[in-house]
Design a protein around this motif. Sequence first.
Motif, mmCIF file in Angstrom:
data_model
loop_
_atom_site.group_PDB
_atom_site.id
_atom_site.type_symbol
_atom_site.label_atom_id
_atom_site.label_comp_id
_atom_site.label_asym_id
_atom_site.label_seq_id
_atom_site.Cartn_x
_atom_site.Cartn_y
_atom_site.Cartn_z
ATOM 1 N N THR A 150 0.824 -1.218 0.000
ATOM 2 C CA THR A 150 0.000 0.000 0.000
ATOM 3 C C THR A 150 0.852 1.260 0.000
ATOM 4 N N ARG A 151 2.125 1.128 0.335
ATOM 5 C CA ARG A 151 3.045 2.273 0.318
ATOM 6 C C ARG A 151 4.129 1.999 -0.705
ATOM 7 N N MET A 152 4.318 2.945 -1.616
ATOM 8 C CA MET A 152 5.239 2.731 -2.724
ATOM 9 C C MET A 152 6.390 3.731 -2.653
ATOM 10 N N ARG A 153 7.572 3.259 -3.030
ATOM 11 C CA ARG A 153 8.763 4.108 -3.172
ATOM 12 C C ARG A 153 9.422 3.738 -4.485
ATOM 13 N N PHE A 154 9.500 4.699 -5.400
ATOM 14 C CA PHE A 154 10.030 4.459 -6.743
ATOM 15 C C PHE A 154 9.267 3.340 -7.446
ATOM 16 N N GLY A 155 7.961 3.286 -7.203
ATOM 17 C CA GLY A 155 7.141 2.284 -7.852
ATOM 18 C C GLY A 155 7.245 0.907 -7.257
ATOM 19 N N GLY A 331 13.944 -2.237 -13.924
ATOM 20 C CA GLY A 331 14.040 -1.009 -14.709
ATOM 21 C C GLY A 331 12.700 -0.477 -15.166
ATOM 22 N N THR A 332 11.843 -1.337 -15.672
ATOM 23 C CA THR A 332 10.546 -0.887 -16.187
ATOM 24 C C THR A 332 9.686 -0.302 -15.076
ATOM 25 N N THR A 333 9.670 -0.949 -13.908
ATOM 26 C CA THR A 333 8.869 -0.457 -12.786
ATOM 27 C C THR A 333 9.367 0.898 -12.304
ATOM 28 N N HIS A 343 5.131 7.143 -7.971
ATOM 29 C CA HIS A 343 4.093 6.160 -7.661
ATOM 30 C C HIS A 343 3.905 5.267 -8.876
ATOM 31 N N ALA A 344 3.462 4.052 -8.620
ATOM 32 C CA ALA A 344 3.221 3.116 -9.714
ATOM 33 C C ALA A 344 2.047 3.589 -10.534
ATOM 34 N N ALA A 345 2.172 3.473 -11.834
ATOM 35 C CA ALA A 345 1.088 3.865 -12.712
ATOM 36 C C ALA A 345 -0.086 2.921 -12.544
ATOM 37 N N GLN A 346 -1.277 3.442 -12.773
ATOM 38 C CA GLN A 346 -2.489 2.661 -12.618
ATOM 39 C C GLN A 346 -2.495 1.496 -13.601
ATOM 40 N N GLY A 347 -2.710 0.279 -13.056
ATOM 41 C CA GLY A 347 -2.824 -0.896 -13.916
ATOM 42 C C GLY A 347 -1.525 -1.513 -14.299
ATOM 43 N N THR A 348 -0.396 -1.009 -13.815
ATOM 44 C CA THR A 348 0.883 -1.600 -14.166
ATOM 45 C C THR A 348 1.303 -2.554 -13.077
ATOM 46 N N SER A 349 2.129 -3.496 -13.475
ATOM 47 C CA SER A 349 2.609 -4.517 -12.543
ATOM 48 C C SER A 349 3.764 -3.971 -11.728
ATOM 49 N N THR A 350 3.759 -4.298 -10.453
ATOM 50 C CA THR A 350 4.840 -3.890 -9.562
ATOM 51 C C THR A 350 5.648 -5.093 -9.107
ATOM 52 N N ALA A 467 26.013 4.575 -15.988
ATOM 53 C CA ALA A 467 25.301 5.272 -17.058
ATOM 54 C C ALA A 467 23.832 4.859 -17.102
ATOM 55 N N GLU A 468 23.557 3.567 -16.960
ATOM 56 C CA GLU A 468 22.169 3.106 -16.984
ATOM 57 C C GLU A 468 21.396 3.627 -15.781
ATOM 58 N N SER A 469 22.019 3.641 -14.600
ATOM 59 C CA SER A 469 21.331 4.130 -13.402
ATOM 60 C C SER A 469 21.004 5.610 -13.530
ATOM 61 N N ALA A 470 21.971 6.396 -14.006
ATOM 62 C CA ALA A 470 21.722 7.827 -14.169
ATOM 63 C C ALA A 470 20.622 8.081 -15.196
ATOM 64 N N GLY A 471 20.654 7.376 -16.305
ATOM 65 C CA GLY A 471 19.614 7.546 -17.310
ATOM 66 C C GLY A 471 18.249 7.113 -16.808
ATOM 67 N N LEU A 472 18.215 6.049 -16.002
ATOM 68 C CA LEU A 472 16.931 5.554 -15.487
ATOM 69 C C LEU A 472 16.294 6.570 -14.544
ATOM 70 N N LEU A 473 17.094 7.205 -13.705
ATOM 71 C CA LEU A 473 16.556 8.177 -12.759
ATOM 72 C C LEU A 473 16.129 9.474 -13.434
ATOM 73 N N THR A 474 16.600 9.724 -14.652
ATOM 74 C CA THR A 474 16.178 10.927 -15.385
ATOM 75 C C THR A 474 14.994 10.660 -16.299
ATOM 76 N N GLY A 475 14.480 9.413 -16.275
ATOM 77 C CA GLY A 475 13.274 9.103 -17.039
ATOM 78 C C GLY A 475 13.497 8.465 -18.386
ATOM 79 N N ALA A 476 14.719 8.074 -18.721
ATOM 80 C CA ALA A 476 14.981 7.429 -20.008
ATOM 81 C C ALA A 476 14.398 6.023 -20.029
ATOM 82 N N ASP A 477 14.122 5.533 -21.212
ATOM 83 C CA ASP A 477 13.546 4.200 -21.366
ATOM 84 C C ASP A 477 14.572 3.141 -20.947
ATOM 85 N N PRO A 478 14.204 2.211 -20.052
ATOM 86 C CA PRO A 478 15.184 1.238 -19.555
ATOM 87 C C PRO A 478 15.693 0.279 -20.621
#
Length: 508
Positions: A150-155, A331-333, A343-350, A467-478
């Motif tokens: 019920t409580r989410m952190r980074f999805g 990465g996707t989550t 927060h996790a998007a509505q209807g997406t798997s966590t 590089a992947e971690s930095a890109g992931l935190l800026t919203g790039a596609d995993p």
Amino acid sequence: MSGPLRLVPDEGGSERTVQLRTLPLKRRRPALPEPAPGPEEQLDLSADPLDELAERLRDICADAVHPYEIAAFLESDGLSDEQAALLYGRPDAFTVAEELFEKVERRYPGQSSEFANPWRADPWRCVVRGLVFALPGLGYLLGANLFATTRMRFGLPSGMLALSIATLVSWGFNQALAHRSYRWLGRLRRREAAVCLAVGAPLGALIAGAAAYVVGGPLGALCFAAGQSCYLGAATVLLVLGREKFLLVALAPASVGAGVVLAADVPQMVRTVVLVASLLLAVGLAVRELLVCVRGGERESVELKLPLRQEVPHLLFGLACGALTLIAGLGTTIHQAVQTGGHAAQGTSTTPTGPAMIALTLSLGLAEWLLFRYRALAVAALRTSHTTGQFTRRTGGILLGCLFIYLTTVAALDAAATVLWPGAPTLGVPQLGAMLLLGGSLWLALLLNAFGFSWSTALICLAAAGAESAGLLTGADPIVLQLIGCGAAAAVLTAIAGPALGRTTQHR
């Protein structure tokens, strides 16, 4: 990969190997011949330890065309000039090599000759190791209710971030601990290796548990992270000491419990008891094995110190591998959570794990067997090649063949896990490509690590993970990040592996 060949016998202790031959006193004047003395009057001459070394290294010495070849092997196996003087009574390793060259008769086998390859691996042992790498994932099914969904952190469910940090710390620390312990085993000091593990494993579990506590989360999730850290420390002990079957026994309760959970609803209290049972079994078996090694081994008379700085690249490599693997699974989550403001998007798997993680863990046993297989085939190519160019071409073909087998297996496992995993998205070409590039990068890095390129592999993998971690935190596609990061890492590692492993000196 494997410890160096044993150079001195176990029987008789280290004192026996340093006994020098006792010579009779030189007579000052000729004397009348005396009757031959009886056996009881003969001088008790100690055996030359070099004779047994020549017997152990007969195949290597018989194939050598120059004493320098034997000297190179001895030095690569860790024999220094001080050890040559102490163990064999010779001033340096070159003198030992020259005498071995003279003692052993030359033999140059043809292409069809059979020989004892030191890199032959037991396939069943690799299967067992693959199982003990994969089965711990079933523990997440038993402990899933410990995380507050019920409580989410980074999805992710609250507490999952703490568990991920603890996993990264344990992965890096235990990688360095295992390498240091293998260095002791390579010097035939099992007692020192056990002492190293007895000190390092609890310390690593404490550091990982503290890291999870600092990140924070529900009490149940923090206890799960602490238990996982203790299990990883115990598993490192059993794997390094060659007790994979003990670890398989420890995982039996969790494996059976996970199967029951999939078939029926089980109260959380029962799940927790099963998890604690597996943890106590693993820790108990690890402590038992450490006690056997420490009490059964004798303290060496020669003091030997191993510098800690040599473990730094393996620590960084473990952190990088953990980060790359977690990005593949989470990465996707995390990307969806960044896009929606945490927060996790509505209807997406966590779901914190997925087919990618399952495929990678199941393939680890095959990856280890292929590492041994590559080295065995490379040694065979070294014995049968007539020119350096021919050897380079053969080793290149062997490398590509092993890599193809591993990637094909990873792809098949990923496809099967995607079909069987409930609610998993359809496996597309980009996702499959990212998974294959990750698997190929990790396998090439492990292979280069086995040949001593520890700093190169650590920095390359760490750069890709950063590089992947930095890109992931800026919203790039995993998926795009994995294609770029793992693709670049795989290209650089391949460029290093081709020329470096094509040199004959790497396989001596």
